[in-house]
Structures are given as structure tokens and as C-alpha cells.
Design a protein around this motif. Structure first.
Motif, PDB file in Angstrom:
ATOM      1  N   ASN A  97       0.719  -0.748   0.023  1.00 11.78           N
ATOM      2  CA  ASN A  97      -0.196   0.001   0.345  1.00 11.78           C
ATOM      3  C   ASN A  97       0.920   1.747  -0.052  1.00 11.78           C
ATOM      4  OD1 ASN A  97      -2.062  -1.326  -0.608  1.00 11.78           O
ATOM      5  ND2 ASN A  97      -2.634  -1.456   1.955  1.00 11.78           N
ATOM      6  N   ASP A  98       2.194   1.261  -0.142  1.00 13.93           N
ATOM      7  CA  ASP A  98       3.062   2.530  -0.239  1.00 13.93           C
ATOM      8  C   ASP A  98       3.086   2.922  -1.944  1.00 13.93           C
ATOM      9  OD1 ASP A  98       4.664   4.627   0.984  1.00 13.93           O
ATOM     10  OD2 ASP A  98       6.202   2.924   1.716  1.00 13.93           O
ATOM     11  N   SER A  99       2.786   3.983  -1.772  1.00 15.66           N
ATOM     12  CA  SER A  99       3.626   5.144  -3.605  1.00 15.66           C
ATOM     13  C   SER A  99       4.927   5.055  -3.529  1.00 15.66           C
ATOM     14  CB  SER A  99       2.119   5.720  -3.743  1.00 15.66           C
ATOM     15  OG  SER A  99       0.976   4.612  -3.576  1.00 15.66           O
ATOM     16  N   SER A 107       2.535   8.231  -9.180  1.00 13.33           N
ATOM     17  CA  SER A 107       2.868   7.332  -8.317  1.00 13.33           C
ATOM     18  C   SER A 107       2.954   6.001  -9.018  1.00 13.33           C
ATOM     19  CB  SER A 107       2.049   7.949  -7.586  1.00 13.33           C
ATOM     20  OG  SER A 107       2.363   8.831  -7.180  1.00 13.33           O
ATOM     21  N   VAL A 108       3.578   5.382  -8.364  1.00 14.67           N
ATOM     22  CA  VAL A 108       3.481   3.875  -8.341  1.00 14.67           C
ATOM     23  C   VAL A 108       3.303   3.377  -6.901  1.00 14.67           C
ATOM     24  CG1 VAL A 108       4.614   0.977  -9.017  1.00 14.67           C
ATOM     25  CG2 VAL A 108       4.950   3.306 -10.395  1.00 14.67           C
ATOM     26  N   GLN A 109       1.991   2.607  -6.754  1.00 20.17           N
ATOM     27  CA  GLN A 109       1.580   1.782  -5.715  1.00 20.17           C
ATOM     28  C   GLN A 109       1.975   0.053  -5.562  1.00 20.17           C
ATOM     29  OE1 GLN A 109      -2.349   2.369  -4.707  1.00 20.17           O
ATOM     30  NE2 GLN A 109      -2.727   1.566  -2.895  1.00 20.17           N
ATOM     31  N   ALA A 129      12.676 -16.580  -6.626  1.00 18.59           N
ATOM     32  CA  ALA A 129      11.762 -14.619  -6.461  1.00 18.59           C
ATOM     33  C   ALA A 129      10.593 -14.178  -5.602  1.00 18.59           C
ATOM     34  CB  ALA A 129      10.578 -15.795  -8.101  1.00 18.59           C
ATOM     35  N   ALA A 130      11.026 -13.320  -5.575  1.00 16.68           N
ATOM     36  CA  ALA A 130      10.464 -12.294  -4.891  1.00 16.68           C
ATOM     37  C   ALA A 130       9.695 -10.995  -5.643  1.00 16.68           C
ATOM     38  CB  ALA A 130      10.970 -11.681  -3.693  1.00 16.68           C
ATOM     39  N   SER A 131       8.032 -10.897  -5.408  1.00 13.78           N
ATOM     40  CA  SER A 131       8.004 -10.680  -6.379  1.00 13.78           C
ATOM     41  C   SER A 131       6.522  -9.965  -5.407  1.00 13.78           C
ATOM     42  CB  SER A 131       6.878 -11.141  -7.176  1.00 13.78           C
ATOM     43  OG  SER A 131       5.501 -12.178  -6.958  1.00 13.78           O
ATOM     44  N   PHE A 132       5.757  -8.423  -6.140  1.00 13.88           N
ATOM     45  CA  PHE A 132       4.591  -8.587  -5.887  1.00 13.88           C
ATOM     46  C   PHE A 132       4.524  -7.468  -7.211  1.00 13.88           C
ATOM     47  CE2 PHE A 132       7.906  -4.833  -5.730  1.00 13.88           C
ATOM     48  CZ  PHE A 132       7.805  -3.779  -6.377  1.00 13.88           C
ATOM     49  N   ARG A 133       2.750  -7.055  -6.173  1.00 16.72           N
ATOM     50  CA  ARG A 133       1.326  -6.353  -7.957  1.00 16.72           C
ATOM     51  C   ARG A 133       1.375  -5.228  -7.118  1.00 16.72           C
ATOM     52  NH1 ARG A 133      -1.786  -9.515 -10.421  1.00 16.72           N
ATOM     53  NH2 ARG A 133      -3.185  -7.988 -10.467  1.00 16.72           N
ATOM     54  N   TYR A 134       1.523  -4.001  -8.805  1.00 11.34           N
ATOM     55  CA  TYR A 134       1.909  -2.891  -8.414  1.00 11.34           C
ATOM     56  C   TYR A 134       0.705  -2.266  -9.630  1.00 11.34           C
ATOM     57  CZ  TYR A 134       4.349  -2.799 -13.041  1.00 11.34           C
ATOM     58  OH  TYR A 134       4.281  -3.089 -14.640  1.00 11.34           O
TER      59      TYR A 134
END
Length: 140
Positions: A97-99, A107-109, A129-134
Motif C-alpha cells: 500500500n505504499d506509493s 505514482s506507483v502503488q 523469486a520475490a515479487s509484488f503486484r503494482y
């Protein structure tokens, strides 16, 4: 195109963090040739865009979504600890939830916490593999 700006925002943050470590952690960038393959622990970063959306009938806005993946390569046979530590540090570097905003105001959240895959191993390295959705919303 906002995908290149999204890439720059995410990669710049990762590069600054990796360079500040003692010793610095090398990062190999997507489609960038390296003179010598690293023999020490290193990272490889990938921006994996998904379909761009336009949520309004008039088409005046765009929603860019995707996955930012950082592949963590540690030496084979050394156990999972170092890879797990790096994945945890990436979770702190990119909090859910950080941007993050560039100088132009884009801005990318971060939409999800960093998730780590099971390790895959070859003769030289173990890779997690470490990943997150943006997500990034813009107007045209």
C-alpha cells in the motif's frame, strides 16, 4: 508511455538499496549485458506488465498493473537463510500500500506484500523469486 517510468521508479529504489548494503549487492537488469556473470549473491530485476486498463468509457484514464519480480540468487549449498533475509528486506523496501513517485508526479502503488517462491537450485546458485503486484493510474 508510463511503463518505462514505472520501471524507472521501481528499479531506482532497488538499485539505491542494493548499492547501500555492505558489501553492495549486484543487480542485473533486464536485457542489459554484463561483462562477467556474478559468482557471488546477486539480484535480477524484472518488470512484468499486465494488460493496461481504461476504466472509463471516454478512455481518458489508464490503469497500468503488473508484477515487479526480483530474483534472488545465492550460492548453492549455503542454505536458505541469505535468500530469506533478502526477501524480507525487499518486503520492507516495498511495503504493501505504499506509493513511490517520480519527479514528474507519476505514482506507483504496491498492491500486495512481497511474496517469495520456493527456491530453485542448479549447480552454482539457489534462486528465490520475490515479487509484488503494482498499480499506476494516469490520465491521458
Amino acid at each position: 508511455m508510463s511503463q518505462s517510468r514505472i520501471r524507472k521508479i521501481l528499479e531506482t529504489r532497488l538499485a539505491a538499496w542494493a548499492a547501500a548494503l555492505a558489501p553492495p549487492l549486484p543487480v542485473l537488469w533486464e536485457n542489459v549485458r554484463v561483462a562477467v556473470e556474478p559468482v557471488s549473491p546477486h539480484l535480477r530485476a524484472y518488470v512484468l506488465p499486465a494488460t493496461t486498463l481504461s476504466p472509463y468509457l471516454a478512455g481518458e484514464a489508464r490503469t497500468f498493473i503488473g508484477i515487479f519480480q526480483v530474483s534472488i540468487f545465492t550460492l548453492a549449498g549455503a542454505g536458505p537463510k541469505r535468500g530469506e533475509e533478502i526477501a524480507a528486506a525487499l518486503d520492507a523496501l516495498f511495503p504493501c500500500n505504499d506509493s513511490f513517485t517520480d519527479v514528474g508526479g507519476l505514482s506507483v502503488q504496491v498492491m500486495t506484500p512481497v511474496s517469495a517462491s520456493p527456491a530453485m537450485q542448479d549447480d552454482d546458485f539457489s534462486m528465490v523469486a520475490a515479487s509484488f503486484r503494482y498499480q499506476c493510474q494516469t490520465t491521458v
